[in-house]
Write a protein that holds these residues in place. Sequence first.
Motif: not given
Length: 726
Positions: A226-231, A311-313, A352-359, A713-724
């Motif tokens: 998830i993209v976050t506001d990192n300013k 976290q942003q959109g 350019i991380w600051t531009n990603l959340p712009k709607h 843990e709060d911003a990143l998903s953790h899918v099983s490492r055994s994914s094909s």
Amino acid sequence: MDFSSFLTSLGTSFLLFFILMCLFTWLSRKPANHVIYYPNRILRGLDPYDGFRATRNPFTWIREALASTEADVIRCSGVDTAVHFVFLTTVLAILVLSGVIILPILLPISITARGIVKVNDTTSEGTFDDLDKLSMGRIEESSPRLWAYLLSTYWVSVVTYYLLWKAYNHVSDVRAEALMSPDVKCEQFAVVVRDIPPPTGGQTRKEQVDSYFKAIYPDTFYRSMIVTDNKKVIKIYEEFEGYKKKLARAEAIYAGSKKVGNPEGIRPTTKTGFLGLIGKKVDAIEHYDAKIKELIPKLEAEKKLTLKEKQQGAAIIFFNNRTTAAAASQSLHDTMVDTWTVLDAPEPRQIIWTNLPKHFYQRQIRQYVIYFIVFLTIFFYMIPIGFVAAFTTLENLKKLLPFLESILDQKMIRTVLGAYLPQLALLLFLALLPKFLLFLSKAEGIPSESHAQRAASGKYFYFSILNVFIGVTIGSTLFSTLKKVEKDPNMIFTLLAQSLPGSATFFLTFVALKFFVGYGLELSRIIPLIIFHIKKKYLCKTEADLKEAWTPGDLGYATRVPGDLLVFTVVLCYSVIAPLIIPFGVVYFGLGWLVLRNQVLKVYAPSYETYGKMWPHIYTRIVASLILYQITMLGYFGVKKFVYAPILIPLPIISLIFAFICDKKFYRFFQTTALEVACRGLKETPNMEVIFRSYVPLCLRSDSEKADEDQFEDALSHVSRSSSMA
């Protein structure tokens, strides 16, 4: 400009280029300068002379450049650089094939014509009779000889169509081959998703994104970021890194002081106030070490807060299969265009991380506002450039500044100013603009650095055409025609056609100045060399400082591409009116090819890779230049009162049809990766954790992988490492 000024400009420019080339040969052989003349090789861990030999011959670099292949360029500087050489080769071929036919035909026709050149047909306002004899201006109105110029206009157009088609095919093949590489490229396993709607049903943003993409891609979805506001965290991180750099410098100074003769050394000091210039004097090493220790917990706390509450959109989605990632980037994921927008992920270093959340609608509004600002910039910049073009002619200088007349009448001063003043004034104006246009492009909400560079390049090109080509052409007669334009504004179109020949020698000198002086400075790298040695002597204390001082950067596409396109446009538009400009264009692009070949093999290091996405941008501007040339010739034949001028009317229409066909056939592959290309096998199973971590912003990274696991843990998903893996 008179004939002596023209020869002075040409001769001194060539002499300066030869001197700079000899300086390059001499300076590049000194080991202390290798980091300036061979940084590309050094960064790749190669010896500066690997595969080549040191020599005193100032022309050896030409042989080495000619012996290199496209594969060498791709290996040293990437596909984007190779595509730039396709552009140089294509326009060079257009000018050579055009000139081979039209120069032997048009020059004798002009020389043997008996017409008297009118004031508005002269190539330099009636003072350059020798060039006038070689131009279309010598042909009488309604003369049958104009047929040769009309057919030449068609010939140049046909040559351009043929070579552009071949080039587009070739670049498509080069891009496909690069994307089919069995090497693992991080960006081929990721997509960017924007315009994420607010989460519902008590879901967190991470749970919302994971469930959405897991449902669509159950077997290949790996993880999300998830993209976050990192300013705020960036501000603390930059302060932290700044103190680390200062500490390293202070320790290096202290270590150096021990070697001078004092075994205990002298500990450096600094002041605690503004920029270390005011305030209490303290031990620098202890002060910086304390600041670093103070910032560490503050930085870690801000990281956790950012990842949990800011976290942003927008998000980066990772797949364990590059075919799936390619398919996802070109698929419609929602019934509404402004929701769940998915596109190709750029390289991690490009985002350019600051531009990603712009709607979606915010980006649209920003784009229109920026276009309006660019329009105003182009419109209002034309005024000063037009005045510069008019003001910097010697006759107008005398009228406006009569107290300088006695100085300007001196032969040597008159010759030098006539040769260089207008061109240098124009180059200075153009140098002020690129950073502003790049800033505007990023303000649109563009997600990657390469895309912003392309957007800035496009703005700069149209600015150059409207202000340099048209502005200088009309501006050269501004003072004498301003009153007529005030009475009849529609006269500006006639004025452009009538003014074209009068600016021919200006552009001849402009092109000569750019290729001899410009490429001479490029090859010799005198300015970077001087700056490096000044920094090395007075500012650089650590190896990191030294590397930062000599690291060369890339070709600078945002300014180099529109600069080359401007020269091509000028040469193309004058190719039939004043054919003598064609050899100047050939020398410009031929010499540019040689010099830049040397530079990309030995000097420049790419800052990003897009696998040729710049090419459609270049192609579109070449076609725009071609249409401008065709309309210009149609207007000039009208000025010549040639009754068969309407025969040229189909040419702009053909050009538009040609552009439409190429766009439909080729362009989409440059927007997204073809699935046929993406499905090719890899030589090794991709390490998805490495791919994922390459996209973590520097300010959010931790020293250990375990720490990363905890804090994300709060911003990143953790899918099983055994994914094909696929």
